[in-house]
Design a protein around this motif. Structure first.
Motif, PDB file in Angstrom:
ATOM      1  N   ILE A 127       2.109   0.658  -7.947  1.00 14.59           N
ATOM      2  CA  ILE A 127       0.947   1.532  -8.173  1.00 14.59           C
ATOM      3  C   ILE A 127       0.220   1.817  -6.870  1.00 14.59           C
ATOM      4  CG2 ILE A 127      -1.295   1.678  -9.321  1.00 14.59           C
ATOM      5  CD1 ILE A 127      -0.108  -0.021 -11.568  1.00 14.59           C
ATOM      6  N   ALA A 128       0.127   0.814  -6.004  1.00 16.15           N
ATOM      7  CA  ALA A 128      -0.615   0.982  -4.753  1.00 16.15           C
ATOM      8  C   ALA A 128       0.012   2.030  -3.843  1.00 16.15           C
ATOM      9  CB  ALA A 128      -0.719  -0.362  -4.021  1.00 16.15           C
ATOM     10  N   ARG A 129       1.286   2.379  -4.077  1.00 14.39           N
ATOM     11  CA  ARG A 129       1.944   3.406  -3.262  1.00 14.39           C
ATOM     12  C   ARG A 129       1.485   4.814  -3.636  1.00 14.39           C
ATOM     13  NH1 ARG A 129       8.096   3.356  -3.821  1.00 14.39           N
ATOM     14  NH2 ARG A 129       7.548   3.542  -6.007  1.00 14.39           N
ATOM     15  N   LEU A 130       0.968   4.962  -4.860  1.00 16.30           N
ATOM     16  CA  LEU A 130       0.648   6.291  -5.363  1.00 16.30           C
ATOM     17  C   LEU A 130      -0.707   6.748  -4.836  1.00 16.30           C
ATOM     18  CD1 LEU A 130       1.977   5.867  -9.006  1.00 16.30           C
ATOM     19  CD2 LEU A 130       3.169   6.728  -7.005  1.00 16.30           C
ATOM     20  N   ASP A 131      -1.149   7.904  -5.277  1.00 18.50           N
ATOM     21  CA  ASP A 131      -2.382   8.501  -4.769  1.00 18.50           C
ATOM     22  C   ASP A 131      -3.398   8.669  -5.883  1.00 18.50           C
ATOM     23  OD1 ASP A 131      -1.313   8.869  -2.131  1.00 18.50           O
ATOM     24  OD2 ASP A 131      -0.137  10.538  -2.925  1.00 18.50           O
ATOM     25  N   GLU A 133      -4.879  11.262  -6.890  1.00 20.34           N
ATOM     26  CA  GLU A 133      -4.612  12.414  -7.749  1.00 20.34           C
ATOM     27  C   GLU A 133      -3.542  12.132  -8.793  1.00 20.34           C
ATOM     28  OE1 GLU A 133      -2.898  13.414  -3.574  1.00 20.34           O
ATOM     29  OE2 GLU A 133      -4.670  12.440  -4.426  1.00 20.34           O
ATOM     30  N   ASP A 134      -2.804  11.035  -8.643  1.00 19.60           N
ATOM     31  CA  ASP A 134      -1.835  10.644  -9.662  1.00 19.60           C
ATOM     32  C   ASP A 134      -2.489   9.893 -10.809  1.00 19.60           C
ATOM     33  OD1 ASP A 134       0.481  11.633  -8.306  1.00 19.60           O
ATOM     34  OD2 ASP A 134       0.286   9.954  -6.918  1.00 19.60           O
ATOM     35  N   GLY A 135      -3.791   9.688 -10.723  1.00 25.53           N
ATOM     36  CA  GLY A 135      -4.505   9.027 -11.810  1.00 25.53           C
ATOM     37  C   GLY A 135      -4.347   7.530 -11.851  1.00 25.53           C
ATOM     38  N   VAL A 136      -4.162   6.894 -10.683  1.00 20.89           N
ATOM     39  CA  VAL A 136      -3.918   5.452 -10.666  1.00 20.89           C
ATOM     40  C   VAL A 136      -5.192   4.639 -10.457  1.00 20.89           C
ATOM     41  CG1 VAL A 136      -1.545   5.702  -9.889  1.00 20.89           C
ATOM     42  CG2 VAL A 136      -3.367   5.520  -8.205  1.00 20.89           C
ATOM     43  N   GLY A 137      -6.335   5.300 -10.416  1.00 19.85           N
ATOM     44  CA  GLY A 137      -7.584   4.568 -10.260  1.00 19.85           C
ATOM     45  C   GLY A 137      -8.527   5.272  -9.304  1.00 19.85           C
ATOM     46  N   ALA A 138      -9.728   4.741  -9.204  1.00 21.07           N
ATOM     47  CA  ALA A 138     -10.721   5.302  -8.297  1.00 21.07           C
ATOM     48  C   ALA A 138     -10.296   5.066  -6.852  1.00 21.07           C
ATOM     49  CB  ALA A 138     -12.086   4.666  -8.562  1.00 21.07           C
ATOM     50  N   ALA A 139     -10.780   5.931  -5.962  1.00 22.36           N
ATOM     51  CA  ALA A 139     -10.395   5.833  -4.553  1.00 22.36           C
ATOM     52  C   ALA A 139     -10.738   4.468  -3.972  1.00 22.36           C
ATOM     53  CB  ALA A 139     -11.090   6.944  -3.757  1.00 22.36           C
ATOM     54  N   GLN A 140     -11.894   3.932  -4.321  1.00 23.43           N
ATOM     55  CA  GLN A 140     -12.313   2.632  -3.787  1.00 23.43           C
ATOM     56  C   GLN A 140     -11.384   1.517  -4.264  1.00 23.43           C
ATOM     57  OE1 GLN A 140     -16.378   1.716  -4.685  1.00 23.43           O
ATOM     58  NE2 GLN A 140     -16.325  -0.284  -3.683  1.00 23.43           N
ATOM     59  N   ASP A 141     -10.981   1.586  -5.531  1.00 20.84           N
ATOM     60  CA  ASP A 141     -10.100   0.549  -6.074  1.00 20.84           C
ATOM     61  C   ASP A 141      -8.699   0.651  -5.487  1.00 20.84           C
ATOM     62  OD1 ASP A 141     -12.269  -0.157  -7.651  1.00 20.84           O
ATOM     63  OD2 ASP A 141     -11.606   1.079  -9.331  1.00 20.84           O
ATOM     64  N   LEU A 142      -8.220   1.875  -5.290  1.00 16.82           N
ATOM     65  CA  LEU A 142      -6.905   2.058  -4.689  1.00 16.82           C
ATOM     66  C   LEU A 142      -6.914   1.598  -3.233  1.00 16.82           C
ATOM     67  CD1 LEU A 142      -4.020   3.041  -5.008  1.00 16.82           C
ATOM     68  CD2 LEU A 142      -4.797   5.341  -4.413  1.00 16.82           C
ATOM     69  N   ALA A 143      -8.013   1.868  -2.529  1.00 17.16           N
ATOM     70  CA  ALA A 143      -8.121   1.416  -1.141  1.00 17.16           C
ATOM     71  C   ALA A 143      -8.091  -0.110  -1.070  1.00 17.16           C
ATOM     72  CB  ALA A 143      -9.396   1.956  -0.517  1.00 17.16           C
ATOM     73  N   ARG A 146      -4.502  -1.279  -1.534  1.00 14.49           N
ATOM     74  CA  ARG A 146      -3.686  -1.086  -0.344  1.00 14.49           C
ATOM     75  C   ARG A 146      -4.062  -2.077   0.756  1.00 14.49           C
ATOM     76  NH1 ARG A 146      -3.549   5.576  -0.062  1.00 14.49           N
ATOM     77  NH2 ARG A 146      -1.963   5.835  -1.706  1.00 14.49           N
ATOM     78  N   ALA A 147      -5.351  -2.387   0.867  1.00 15.12           N
ATOM     79  CA  ALA A 147      -5.792  -3.328   1.898  1.00 15.12           C
ATOM     80  C   ALA A 147      -5.238  -4.729   1.661  1.00 15.12           C
ATOM     81  CB  ALA A 147      -7.317  -3.361   1.951  1.00 15.12           C
ATOM     82  N   ALA A 148      -4.915  -5.043   0.403  1.00 14.06           N
ATOM     83  CA  ALA A 148      -4.407  -6.381   0.075  1.00 14.06           C
ATOM     84  C   ALA A 148      -2.925  -6.541   0.388  1.00 14.06           C
ATOM     85  CB  ALA A 148      -4.656  -6.675  -1.407  1.00 14.06           C
ATOM     86  N   ARG A 149      -2.213  -5.450   0.675  1.00 16.11           N
ATOM     87  CA  ARG A 149      -0.756  -5.517   0.800  1.00 16.11           C
ATOM     88  C   ARG A 149      -0.256  -6.445   1.905  1.00 16.11           C
ATOM     89  NH1 ARG A 149       0.914   0.805  -0.064  1.00 16.11           N
ATOM     90  NH2 ARG A 149      -0.502   1.034   1.732  1.00 16.11           N
ATOM     91  N   LEU A 178       5.807  -3.318  -1.168  1.00 13.71           N
ATOM     92  CA  LEU A 178       4.667  -3.576  -0.275  1.00 13.71           C
ATOM     93  C   LEU A 178       4.903  -3.002   1.112  1.00 13.71           C
ATOM     94  CD1 LEU A 178       3.896  -7.269  -1.276  1.00 13.71           C
ATOM     95  CD2 LEU A 178       2.390  -5.306  -1.667  1.00 13.71           C
ATOM     96  N   SER A 179       6.173  -2.814   1.497  1.00 16.48           N
ATOM     97  CA  SER A 179       6.476  -2.309   2.833  1.00 16.48           C
ATOM     98  C   SER A 179       6.016  -0.877   3.031  1.00 16.48           C
ATOM     99  CB  SER A 179       7.977  -2.423   3.118  1.00 16.48           C
ATOM    100  OG  SER A 179       8.705  -1.486   2.331  1.00 16.48           O
ATOM    101  N   ALA A 180       5.512  -0.237   1.964  1.00 12.22           N
ATOM    102  CA  ALA A 180       4.930   1.095   2.114  1.00 12.22           C
ATOM    103  C   ALA A 180       3.682   1.057   2.982  1.00 12.22           C
ATOM    104  CB  ALA A 180       4.596   1.684   0.737  1.00 12.22           C
ATOM    105  N   ASP A 181       3.102  -0.135   3.157  1.00 10.45           N
ATOM    106  CA  ASP A 181       1.948  -0.257   4.050  1.00 10.45           C
ATOM    107  C   ASP A 181       2.408  -0.032   5.487  1.00 10.45           C
ATOM    108  OD1 ASP A 181       0.032  -1.969   5.860  1.00 10.45           O
ATOM    109  OD2 ASP A 181      -1.038  -1.653   3.982  1.00 10.45           O
TER     110      ASP A 181
END
Length: 475
Positions: A127-131, A133-143, A146-149, A178-181
């Motif tokens: 999920i963290a790889r997506l954006d 606009e894909d509906g995977v969560g609020a920008a702050q939560d997605l950030a 990704r920061a945890a990767r 996770l290597s998408a980071d």
């Protein structure tokens, strides 16, 4: 039965976390970080779920892992509590208690708790790889996800060479995703050979998809893997058709035998990550008809009427809401019969059991006062049916689902689905909405039929195989 590889948990204090996980746990302000249903009656908060992951009681552990998916990765989304919980879970992986084996809600067969926690972390990484606009969560939560990767990668990488093949596959899947980071790009050469040799050959179709997707992202040739997957699917389709052909004769017998010899696909019923594959093909936008008027519940029987088809009036029905794949009203999926009895304040009027050898398994329980049927799988709530005549009024976006004209509810729900292909029909013609975890069955009320909604987990969507015969005969 205790697997001989399973450690003795009898002396382990329930909920005690190893030091690394405890530090993450204690340093997080959980009260400020909700999951999808924080504060809802009967639904545990994130600290309670994390505390139960290492519980002594196996049933509590299985339920806690199910709650990790339902509450923290609900509908392929991340929430404020998701990333902090992922860091806590990664800190549990080297605890010997995670060697305990069990059957988990989202995968076939037995595997260790360690393997299943790694599967959850792989889903998180997917999920963290997506954006946004894909509906995977609020920008702050997605950030935050990704920061945890990088930290998650550091804790998972050691398990990529684990002796347990199920742990090894799950760790490789999580590490590859996770290597998408950007900071982990240098690790790609290490994973590429193992991803091709291990994940691409896995019995798990989700792992094979990850292998194809990640190798392509790393500019490696996946032509052979794509062709092999197409051949695999074609062979399964051919064998499946032959196996169902009543006039197939010898070919039917051979197909059935071949299918029985194939390893079971252990992928989750709804695989996270399919969304990215679906985006590679353009979806034609067809003109949609105007949204129909929301359904209206029947007015109910006249006051004082006591006939066999008496329909409860609006003021007599309890008002319930539901969250797909989490729960409905005061009930949430994964509850035991005892927990449901306590929450509803009544015992079951009817309980039905089936026998499997010497074991007795609860199939369903009817609660007459509440007007519901609770259906179980391995002793855990997996489906709730609301009685059309007397059950609670369950609403979606304020629209009633119980005790309405079936065609009106179906027409309205078609416009509420969130994904193409979500709608399917059972062998009885009941509409089943996979993205909502909802099926609409019909129930007789004298000369008319009214809606009997069923709220389901993923592995109940195939109504024909999931529902007991008594539910099909319910009138």
């Amino acid at each position: 039965m205790i697997n001989e590889m399973t450690p003795d948990l009898s002396g382990a204090p329930a909920g005690s976390l190893p030091p690394r996980a405890q530090a993450e746990f204690a340093g997080t302000a959980w009260e400020e970080l909700p999951h999808v249903c924080t504060g809802r009656h009967g639904v545990p908060d994130t600290p309670d779920v994390l505390d139960a992951v290492l519980a002594v009681d196996p049933a509590r552990r299985v339920r806690a892992v199910g709650d990790l998916y339902r509450l923290l990765l609900h509908q392929e989304r991340v929430f404020p509590a998701t990333a902090p919980a992922a860091l806590v879970l990664a800190g549990l992986l080297d605890d010997p208690r995670t060697l305990a084996e069990d059957r988990w809600e989202r995968r076939a067969g037995r595997r260790s708790l360690r393997a299943e926690l790694l599967n959850w972390l792989a889903s998180f990484a997917d999920i963290a790889r997506l954006d946004v606009e894909d509906g995977v969560g609020a920008a702050q939560d997605l950030a935050a996800a990704r920061a945890a990767r990088p930290a998650l990668h550091d804790r998972i990488v050691d398990f990529c060479d684990d002796d347990d093949p199920l742990v090894r596959e799950a760790a490789l899947a999580a590490s590859a995703l996770l290597s998408a980071d950007p900071s982990l790009a240098s690790s790609v050469p290490r994973y590429a050979p193992a991803v091709r040799e291990v994940l691409a050959e896995s019995a798990d179709s989700y792992y094979r998809w990850i292998a194809r997707d990640q190798l392509a992202a790393w500019d490696e040739d996946v032509t052979g893997l794509v062709a092999a997957e197409e051949e695999r699917r074609a062979a399964l389709d051919r064998a499946g058709s032959l196996a169902e052909d009543p006039f197939g004769g010898r070919e039917q017998e051979q197909a059935i035998r071949w299918l029985e010899e194939q390893p079971a696909d252990t992928a989750a019923p709804e695989r996270l990550g399919r969304r990215r594959e679906d985006r590679t093909l353009p979806v034609p936008v067809a003109p949609r008809e105007p949204v129909p008027e929301p359904p209206v519940a029947t007015v109910g029987s006249e006051a004082g009427y006591r006939g066999p088809w008496r329909i409860a009036r609006e003021e007599e029905r309890a008002e319930w809401t539901f969250t797909p794949y989490v729960g409905v009203g005061p009930l949430h999926f994964g509850m035991t019969l005892e927990e449901i009895t306590c929450v509803l304040g009544e015992g079951p009027a009817v309980s039905s059991y089936s026998h499997h050898g010497e074991d007795q398994q609860l199939d369903y329980a009817d609660f007459a006062e509440s007007g519901i049927r609770a259906l179980f799988q391995q002793g855990r709530l997996g489906c709730v049916a609301a009685d059309a005549l007397t059950g609670p009024q369950v609403r979606l976006d304020a629209a009633p689902l119980t005790g309405c004209a079936p065609s009106h509810v179906e027409d309205w729900l078609v416009h509420c689905t969130t994904r193409p292909g979500s709608l399917a029909y059972s062998v009885a013609g009941d509409p089943v909405f996979a993205d909502l975890g909802l099926a609409i069955r019909s129930q007789r009320a004298g000369d008319v039929v009214l809606t009997r909604p069923l709220f389901l987990l993923h592995d109940w969507l195939d109504l024909w195989h999931a529902l007991p015969s008594e539910e099909w005969n319910y009138s």
